[in-house]
Enzyme design. Sequence first.
Site, PDB file in Angstrom:
ATOM      1  N   TYR A 141      10.799 116.474 -43.838  1.00  0.00           N
ATOM      2  CA  TYR A 141      11.231 117.512 -45.358  1.00  0.00           C
ATOM      3  C   TYR A 141      12.053 117.726 -45.173  1.00  0.00           C
ATOM      4  CZ  TYR A 141       5.684 117.736 -45.875  1.00  0.00           C
ATOM      5  OH  TYR A 141       4.748 117.007 -46.125  1.00  0.00           O
ATOM      6  N   ARG A 166       2.079 121.786 -50.954  1.00  0.00           N
ATOM      7  CA  ARG A 166       2.314 121.138 -49.108  1.00  0.00           C
ATOM      8  C   ARG A 166       3.532 121.170 -48.919  1.00  0.00           C
ATOM      9  NH1 ARG A 166      -0.097 121.413 -43.902  1.00  0.00           N
ATOM     10  NH2 ARG A 166       0.458 119.064 -42.817  1.00  0.00           N
ATOM     11  N   LYS A 215      -7.445 118.343 -39.419  1.00  0.00           N
ATOM     12  CA  LYS A 215      -7.869 117.304 -39.253  1.00  0.00           C
ATOM     13  C   LYS A 215      -7.815 117.366 -37.259  1.00  0.00           C
ATOM     14  CE  LYS A 215      -5.210 114.679 -42.829  1.00  0.00           C
ATOM     15  NZ  LYS A 215      -3.221 113.514 -42.286  1.00  0.00           N
ATOM     16  N   HIS A 218       1.093 119.733 -37.980  1.00  0.00           N
ATOM     17  CA  HIS A 218       1.334 118.663 -37.777  1.00  0.00           C
ATOM     18  C   HIS A 218       1.692 117.894 -36.018  1.00  0.00           C
ATOM     19  CE1 HIS A 218       3.680 117.553 -41.430  1.00  0.00           C
ATOM     20  NE2 HIS A 218       3.003 117.464 -41.774  1.00  0.00           N
ATOM     21  N   HIS A 268      -1.792 118.338 -52.981  1.00  0.00           N
ATOM     22  CA  HIS A 268      -0.249 117.994 -51.811  1.00  0.00           C
ATOM     23  C   HIS A 268       1.206 118.134 -52.021  1.00  0.00           C
ATOM     24  CE1 HIS A 268      -1.363 116.809 -47.678  1.00  0.00           C
ATOM     25  NE2 HIS A 268       0.612 115.875 -47.677  1.00  0.00           N
ATOM     26  N   ARG A 294      -3.985 122.145 -46.207  1.00  0.00           N
ATOM     27  CA  ARG A 294      -4.116 120.687 -46.858  1.00  0.00           C
ATOM     28  C   ARG A 294      -4.858 121.344 -48.164  1.00  0.00           C
ATOM     29  NH1 ARG A 294      -3.308 119.368 -41.409  1.00  0.00           N
ATOM     30  NH2 ARG A 294      -2.183 117.795 -40.994  1.00  0.00           N
TER      31      ARG A 294
END
Length: 211
Positions: free
Chosen positions: A192, A160, A88, A183, A157, A64
């Site tokens: 994806y 990514r 995150k 994730h 992004h 990210r």
Amino acid sequence: MARETGGEPLFHGLTSPKRRKSLPTFAVPSEVEQLIATADGQDDPFLRARDVAIVEMLYGTGMRVAELCGMDVSSYDAELAFVHVVGKGKKERYIPIGQFAIEALGRYLDARQTCASPQETALFLSQKGNRVTTDQIRYVMKRLRKQGGLHKPLTPHSLRHSFATDLLERGADLRAVQELLGHESLSTTGRYTHVSTERLRAVYQATHPRK
């Protein structure tokens, strides 16, 4: 709102249909190459080395933009060819990097010495010698896209998304891609596979003689 006798809403208990999530914007390899070529064509040696390294890192690791900005020089292990990022929820992970990113980082680290103070720990710096911000990285991408003549709205992004899509198209395991992206849920990574399918469908429709 319409109501039934007795005061209950007429549509009480009904749920609205879920909106289908749009597929993320991604760059094809030739567009990534164009971004890198544009960055490498800049006159300023520092910007040239830094911006090439930024694109190589975003595309080569799938991290990210906030993770990129949060990296310190010590986050890069040149011997093991890994970078350490904090994602995150302060969750940490290690991401392997390839030869193109390694070479770009080496050139950037040499250029970094021209504007970095001895006490600055941040890996990626602005021309003023401060840690770059996410907005500055987004501006870099916007500038490179425009200078390179790319009309697709590519962002950090987007790289990514490109990282994940290209890995899956080349046979990477979905769970491995999940770990690389950081994730929480496999279903998040699973979108994806839809991008990959749509790309294959587009190629088929454009090239197969009996489509």
